[in-house]
Design a protein around this motif. Structure first.
Motif, PDB file in Angstrom:
ATOM      1  N   MET A  41       5.571 -22.317  18.258  1.00 57.03           N
ATOM      2  CA  MET A  41       6.810 -22.185  17.484  1.00 57.03           C
ATOM      3  C   MET A  41       7.030 -23.474  16.694  1.00 57.03           C
ATOM      4  SD  MET A  41       9.809 -22.334  20.363  1.00 57.03           S
ATOM      5  CE  MET A  41      10.109 -23.785  21.376  1.00 57.03           C
ATOM      6  N   ALA A  42       5.930 -23.905  16.072  1.00 61.10           N
ATOM      7  CA  ALA A  42       5.992 -25.137  15.277  1.00 61.10           C
ATOM      8  C   ALA A  42       6.963 -24.996  14.119  1.00 61.10           C
ATOM      9  CB  ALA A  42       4.598 -25.490  14.758  1.00 61.10           C
ATOM     10  N   GLY A  43       7.058 -23.786  13.545  1.00 55.27           N
ATOM     11  CA  GLY A  43       8.004 -23.579  12.453  1.00 55.27           C
ATOM     12  C   GLY A  43       9.430 -23.815  12.889  1.00 55.27           C
ATOM     13  N   SER A  44       9.786 -23.333  14.069  1.00 59.21           N
ATOM     14  CA  SER A  44      11.154 -23.522  14.576  1.00 59.21           C
ATOM     15  C   SER A  44      11.419 -24.984  14.881  1.00 59.21           C
ATOM     16  CB  SER A  44      11.354 -22.678  15.841  1.00 59.21           C
ATOM     17  OG  SER A  44      11.231 -21.302  15.554  1.00 59.21           O
ATOM     18  N   ALA A  45      10.447 -25.665  15.512  1.00 58.97           N
ATOM     19  CA  ALA A  45      10.622 -27.084  15.818  1.00 58.97           C
ATOM     20  C   ALA A  45      10.746 -27.906  14.542  1.00 58.97           C
ATOM     21  CB  ALA A  45       9.453 -27.588  16.661  1.00 58.97           C
ATOM     22  N   SER A  46       9.907 -27.606  13.550  1.00 62.50           N
ATOM     23  CA  SER A  46       9.981 -28.313  12.273  1.00 62.50           C
ATOM     24  C   SER A  46      11.299 -28.031  11.578  1.00 62.50           C
ATOM     25  CB  SER A  46       8.815 -27.875  11.383  1.00 62.50           C
ATOM     26  OG  SER A  46       8.920 -28.434  10.097  1.00 62.50           O
ATOM     27  N   ALA A  47      11.747 -26.782  11.645  1.00 62.31           N
ATOM     28  CA  ALA A  47      12.996 -26.407  10.985  1.00 62.31           C
ATOM     29  C   ALA A  47      14.194 -27.122  11.594  1.00 62.31           C
ATOM     30  CB  ALA A  47      13.195 -24.893  11.071  1.00 62.31           C
ATOM     31  N   LEU A  48      14.258 -27.175  12.922  1.00 57.92           N
ATOM     32  CA  LEU A  48      15.400 -27.816  13.564  1.00 57.92           C
ATOM     33  C   LEU A  48      15.401 -29.317  13.309  1.00 57.92           C
ATOM     34  CD1 LEU A  48      17.902 -27.395  15.231  1.00 57.92           C
ATOM     35  CD2 LEU A  48      16.526 -27.562  17.312  1.00 57.92           C
TER      36      LEU A  48
ATOM     37  N   PRO B  21       6.841 -10.637  14.661  1.00 64.08           N
ATOM     38  CA  PRO B  21       8.120 -10.413  13.980  1.00 64.08           C
ATOM     39  C   PRO B  21       9.351 -10.568  14.875  1.00 64.08           C
ATOM     40  CG  PRO B  21       6.524  -8.765  13.319  1.00 64.08           C
ATOM     41  CD  PRO B  21       5.894  -9.542  14.443  1.00 64.08           C
ATOM     42  N   SER B  22       9.158 -10.421  16.188  1.00 67.74           N
ATOM     43  CA  SER B  22      10.307 -10.557  17.092  1.00 67.74           C
ATOM     44  C   SER B  22      10.868 -11.976  17.090  1.00 67.74           C
ATOM     45  CB  SER B  22       9.920 -10.159  18.517  1.00 67.74           C
ATOM     46  OG  SER B  22       9.004 -11.093  19.072  1.00 67.74           O
ATOM     47  N   ARG B  23      10.060 -12.940  16.653  1.00 62.69           N
ATOM     48  CA  ARG B  23      10.541 -14.327  16.592  1.00 62.69           C
ATOM     49  C   ARG B  23      11.666 -14.489  15.573  1.00 62.69           C
ATOM     50  NH1 ARG B  23       6.909 -17.999  19.051  1.00 62.69           N
ATOM     51  NH2 ARG B  23       4.921 -17.051  19.635  1.00 62.69           N
ATOM     52  N   ALA B  24      11.746 -13.563  14.605  1.00 65.48           N
ATOM     53  CA  ALA B  24      12.794 -13.641  13.587  1.00 65.48           C
ATOM     54  C   ALA B  24      14.037 -12.859  13.963  1.00 65.48           C
ATOM     55  CB  ALA B  24      12.261 -13.141  12.244  1.00 65.48           C
ATOM     56  N   SER B  25      14.013 -12.180  15.107  1.00 67.50           N
ATOM     57  CA  SER B  25      15.188 -11.436  15.559  1.00 67.50           C
ATOM     58  C   SER B  25      16.224 -12.393  16.126  1.00 67.50           C
ATOM     59  CB  SER B  25      14.772 -10.432  16.644  1.00 67.50           C
ATOM     60  OG  SER B  25      14.356 -11.133  17.819  1.00 67.50           O
ATOM     61  N   PRO B  26      17.482 -11.958  16.228  1.00 67.86           N
ATOM     62  CA  PRO B  26      18.498 -12.838  16.835  1.00 67.86           C
ATOM     63  C   PRO B  26      18.092 -13.335  18.216  1.00 67.86           C
ATOM     64  CG  PRO B  26      19.558 -10.984  15.757  1.00 67.86           C
ATOM     65  CD  PRO B  26      18.080 -10.715  15.697  1.00 67.86           C
ATOM     66  N   LYS B  27      17.487 -12.452  19.020  1.00 66.84           N
ATOM     67  CA  LYS B  27      17.039 -12.862  20.353  1.00 66.84           C
ATOM     68  C   LYS B  27      15.933 -13.911  20.258  1.00 66.84           C
ATOM     69  CE  LYS B  27      15.203 -11.015  24.702  1.00 66.84           C
ATOM     70  NZ  LYS B  27      14.758  -9.781  25.424  1.00 66.84           N
ATOM     71  N   GLY B  28      15.001 -13.709  19.302  1.00 69.59           N
ATOM     72  CA  GLY B  28      13.916 -14.665  19.131  1.00 69.59           C
ATOM     73  C   GLY B  28      14.409 -16.019  18.656  1.00 69.59           C
TER      74      GLY B  28
ATOM     75  N   SER C 184      17.253 -22.416  21.749  1.00 72.42           N
ATOM     76  CA  SER C 184      17.787 -22.811  23.053  1.00 72.42           C
ATOM     77  C   SER C 184      16.748 -23.625  23.828  1.00 72.42           C
ATOM     78  CB  SER C 184      18.212 -21.580  23.860  1.00 72.42           C
ATOM     79  OG  SER C 184      17.109 -20.729  24.135  1.00 72.42           O
ATOM     80  N   THR C 185      15.471 -23.269  23.666  1.00 67.00           N
ATOM     81  CA  THR C 185      14.397 -24.050  24.301  1.00 67.00           C
ATOM     82  C   THR C 185      14.389 -25.476  23.771  1.00 67.00           C
ATOM     83  OG1 THR C 185      13.014 -22.083  24.625  1.00 67.00           O
ATOM     84  CG2 THR C 185      11.899 -24.222  24.640  1.00 67.00           C
ATOM     85  N   LEU C 186      14.500 -25.614  22.461  1.00 68.01           N
ATOM     86  CA  LEU C 186      14.470 -26.942  21.848  1.00 68.01           C
ATOM     87  C   LEU C 186      15.704 -27.760  22.214  1.00 68.01           C
ATOM     88  CD1 LEU C 186      13.137 -25.870  18.331  1.00 68.01           C
ATOM     89  CD2 LEU C 186      11.867 -27.098  20.098  1.00 68.01           C
ATOM     90  N   PHE C 187      16.864 -27.129  22.195  1.00 65.77           N
ATOM     91  CA  PHE C 187      18.106 -27.844  22.484  1.00 65.77           C
ATOM     92  C   PHE C 187      18.180 -28.315  23.934  1.00 65.77           C
ATOM     93  CE2 PHE C 187      20.196 -26.032  18.617  1.00 65.77           C
ATOM     94  CZ  PHE C 187      20.636 -27.246  18.103  1.00 65.77           C
ATOM     95  N   ARG C 188      17.435 -27.665  24.814  1.00 64.21           N
ATOM     96  CA  ARG C 188      17.460 -28.060  26.221  1.00 64.21           C
ATOM     97  C   ARG C 188      16.524 -29.220  26.524  1.00 64.21           C
ATOM     98  NH1 ARG C 188      17.391 -22.358  27.249  1.00 64.21           N
ATOM     99  NH2 ARG C 188      15.166 -22.507  27.782  1.00 64.21           N
ATOM    100  N   MET C 189      15.806 -29.700  25.524  1.00 66.31           N
ATOM    101  CA  MET C 189      14.809 -30.742  25.759  1.00 66.31           C
ATOM    102  C   MET C 189      15.263 -32.065  25.156  1.00 66.31           C
ATOM    103  SD  MET C 189      11.199 -28.748  25.268  1.00 66.31           S
ATOM    104  CE  MET C 189      10.380 -30.104  26.106  1.00 66.31           C
TER     105      MET C 189
END
Length: 410
Positions: free
Chosen positions: A348-355, A203-210, A216-221
């Motif tokens: 974090m495939a969901g985040s990568a797919s979402a972005l 659940p921490s992945r859905a927090s602002p920090k997560g 930020s990881t994706l944007f740096r690549m």
């Protein structure tokens, strides 16, 4: 450029390739089908509400906006809480929005309902791609992405035709009644047929920090950003065309809504032929080798649109043949690029797919806004769509020189 094999287990996947392809296609299709069903009714809605073309175009623009923005949240939410509950929740939003649209008393309410529809449909794209990454990698993943494309191409191909016929037989309200049924069907599939695939839900992945950590990881690549821009320039161009094509073909060329719906089969049908061609070729060559072939067709379509629409009066064939060539090329590009965009990020495939989806829809939204600012739909289409094709080709030429990053596990 080869993709790394995920460092996972060799046990049988939770769902078969065929089942993932079918469920994935349904999830992905809800977005473009909701757009394609609606486009034949746009000119009629102008008269029904006594409003302007610009206001009706806003119903598409706000749909794109809701779709794009919501993906940034539903992807990480699916990493945090699982794929199934996110699909069920967002499809509930989609169904409610369809009900509001069905009984909209004003154009403003319709615009709002379309925004909410976009939010609900967003989970389909983000979650379907994440499910594929959860279970499959490498050429197997690309093959499933292609199969999803084969099935997906049928929905948008026939949707304008169905939308045009329904509008003439039962009015534009019937289109939203059909969307309501789609939302209910997908909710039932998610509840009773989909198996949860998200690894290490947190659940921490859905927090602002997560959220900040993931994006930020994706944007740096640069590797990831390159894949996103390639897909934004390809599928984003199709979304842009959806906002301007009805006004080119119906207002300028003179097609009826039914003729427009049937005519769009040329573009969608060509994409379908492209996906079948890719399915055949992937048995003989790696999916990455097909990308430059597809980009060549995209370049030909882009140059043809630029030259033809700026030197001749628009006609059905002068508009659709270059657009169909562009769509044919997209079928060669998407399976490998979608796989490449998520390969390094199994957890974090969901985040990568979402972005990735966000950049695609944002490109379509931006393209639609630029077309609206230009005003003349023919001029807009002749410059904006080729410009997006050029962005895709340029991005690929830069991306192919980048090293593939190591797989991230956290």
């Amino acid at each position: 450029m080869n993709l790394h094999q995920g460092g996972g287990t060799t046990s049988a996947p939770l769902m078969s390739e065929r089942k993932v392809s079918l469920i994935g296609a349904m999830l992905v299709a809800i977005g473009p089908v909701s757009m394609a069903l609606y486009t034949p009714a746009m000119t009629e809605i102008v008269h029904a509400f006594g409003t302007t073309e610009a206001a009706v175009k806003m119903t598409l623009s706000t749909y794109f906006a809701g779709f794009a923005i919501a993906q940034l949240f539903c992807g990480p939410l699916s990493d945090a809480f699982g794929r199934r509950p996110v699909v069920i929740g967002f499809m509930g939003i989609y169904a409610i929005a369809s009900l509001i649209a069905l009984f909209s008393p004003t154009i403003e309410i319709l615009i709002l309902s379309r925004f909410l529809q976009g939010i609900g449909a967003a989970a389909g794209v983000a979650v379907s791609r994440a499910i594929v990454r959860d279970l499959f990698t490498r050429e197997q993943s690309a093959r499933i992405m292609n199969l999803i494309g084969v099935i997906l191409s049928i929905g948008p191909a026939v949707s304008p035709t169905i939308g045009g016929l329904m509008m003439e037989l039962a009015g534009w309200h019937s289109i939203f009644f059909l969307m309501l049924g789609f939302g209910f069907l997908i909710t039932m599939v998610a509840k009773f047929a989909m198996v949860e695939t998200a690894p290490n839900r947190d659940p921490s992945r859905a927090s602002p920090k997560g959220l900040y950590k993931a994006y930020s990881t994706l944007f740096r690549m640069p590797y990831f950003i390159g894949t996103a821009f390639i897909m934004a320039g390809t599928s984003g161009a199709l979304y842009t065309q959806a906002t301007v094509m009805p006004f080119v073909l119906m207002d300028r060329v003179g097609l009826s809504p039914t003729q427009f719906g049937l005519g769009m089969l040329v573009q969608s049908g060509t994409f379908f032929v492209g996906t079948l061609t890719v399915h055949f070729l992937m048995k003989r060559v790696k999916s990455g080798q097909l990308v430059p072939v597809g980009l060549s067709f995209i370049a030909i379509g882009s140059i043809s649109l630029l030259l033809i629409l700026n030197t001749m009066e628009p006609s059905f064939l002068r508009v659709m043949l270059p657009s169909a060539t562009f769509a044919f090329g997209i079928a060669f590009v998407m399976p490998f690029m979608m796989t490449a965009s998520m390969a390094p990020f199994p957890h974090m495939a969901g985040s990568a797919s979402a972005l990735t989806g966000f950049t695609q829809m944002s490109a379509g939204l931006l393209g639609g806004v630029i077309c609206a600012l230009i005003g003349d739909p023919v001029v807009a289409m002749s410059f904006v769509v080729p410009g997006m094709g050029a962005m895709a080709v340029t991005s690929w030429l830069l991306w192919r020189r980048l090293p593939e990053p190591a797989q991230r596990v956290s």
